[in-house]
Scaffold this active site. Structure first.
Site, PDB file in Angstrom:
ATOM      1  N   ARG A 153      18.496 -64.114  -3.010  1.00  6.57           N
ATOM      2  CA  ARG A 153      18.857 -65.500  -3.325  1.00  6.57           C
ATOM      3  C   ARG A 153      18.557 -65.891  -4.767  1.00  6.57           C
ATOM      4  NH1 ARG A 153      17.617 -69.091   2.130  1.00  6.57           N
ATOM      5  NH2 ARG A 153      18.918 -67.861   3.533  1.00  6.57           N
TER       6      ARG A 153
ATOM      7  N   ASP B  27      16.917 -84.118   2.287  1.00  3.85           N
ATOM      8  CA  ASP B  27      16.684 -82.680   2.316  1.00  3.85           C
ATOM      9  C   ASP B  27      16.060 -82.267   0.995  1.00  3.85           C
ATOM     10  OD1 ASP B  27      17.739 -80.330   4.313  1.00  3.85           O
ATOM     11  OD2 ASP B  27      17.533 -79.580   2.264  1.00  3.85           O
TER      12      ASP B  27
END
Length: 298
Positions: free
Chosen positions: A47, A159
């Site tokens: 990632r 979030d």
């Protein structure tokens, strides 16, 4: 390859050493409370490799130095965005929505009719990912308290990931995501895309009117929305936290609920051994007030 040469687009990302992983473990836990176990080595490398490529860096240590450069807060946000997990679906863990529909909302409607509570409901979806959870909640709220019924509704969806918050606010998904939405609600509240948006669906305007989206870091209470809330959903988020950070966040979330509020965790999460400040009323559902549990569902 020297330390200042960018790696070519066709090259594989460099390996993430144990010491480099430990650097990011400490950084991510300090910034977001998230614990990266050694088993996450490949995930972290995969990632973060895109940022190395885009920045022309040849090692994760160099990227760590870049991220922690004073004043480089924007890159910290990008790093955390990269490491966030966004697994979600509409009406995930359906029994939670059954509980709201069959017990909580009728209870509140009866209390309001008796003048025992205001005709208002505030909900916080803490860890909203790409929006499926808060929009599911919005559909249930409108079914129970439709427009014109005199109720004030608000959903705050937050979030850690700025990318996820942006996607949630757009309210646009593949039609494949519609499979978990009950047909009645799908036809009533979702719009099917045409022409350039064929194969997509979007949230209808009735859902959007009482929803608000923002980035919030559960590890940093100063970024949280102002309470109190009647319902807090924080499902499948705290499993990624270290024990101390998890306990602090739970205490903070419970403090934003009144005695009549409800706190929802994910199916693999529990408050057992963490706090005695809440009582279980159903599987993974808690309230700060004492009271009998709701009937179980088979």
């Amino acid at each position: 390859m020297s330390g200042d040469e960018p790696w070519p687009p066709s090259a594989l990302p460099p390996a993430l050493s144990r010491s480099e992983l430990e650097m990011f473990q400490h950084l991510v836990e300090a910034e977001a409370g998230i614990h990266l176990s050694p088993a996450k080595n490949a995930l972290v490398a995969n990632r973060l490799s895109r940022r190395l490529r885009e920045l022309g860096l040849t090692s994760y240590a160099a990227y760590h130095a870049y991220v922690t450069t004073r004043g480089n807060e924007a890159e910290k946000v990008r790093m955390l965005d990269s490491l966030c997990t966004h697994e979600t679906s509409f009406f995930r863990e359906p029994r939670h929505f059954d509980l709201l529909r069959e017990h909580v909302f009728p209870e509140w409607a009866a209390q309001a009719a008796q003048g025992r509570r205001p005709r208002s409901i505030r909900v916080w979806s803490a860890g909203c990912s790409t929006g499926e959870e808060p929009y599911s909640l919005a559909m249930e709220l409108l079914e129970a308290f439709p427009k014109g019924s005199g109720w004030s509704l608000e959903i705050v969806a937050t979030d850690l990931s700025t990318w996820a918050v942006k996607r949630a606010e757009e309210g646009l998904w593949s039609l494949e995501r519609a499979r978990s939405i009950p047909q009645l609600l799908l036809r009533k509240y979702m719009l099917k895309g045409v022409r350039t948006q064929e194969g997509l669906m979007t949230a209808g305007p009735e859902l959007r009117t009482f929803m608000r989206f923002a980035r919030a870091n559960l590890h940093a209470p100063a970024t949280w929305p102002v309470g109190p809330f009647d319902i807090i959903f924080c499902r499948n988020v705290l499993i990624y936290f270290g024990a101390e950070a998890r306990a602090r966040v739970i205490q903070g979330l419970l403090s934003r609920l009144p005695e009549t509020g409800y706190f929802f965790l994910g199916h693999a999460e529990s408050l057992i051994g963490i706090t005695a400040a809440a009582r279980s009323v159903s599987a993974n559902v808690y309230t700060p007030r004492p009271g009998p549990p709701f009937p179980s569902r088979e």
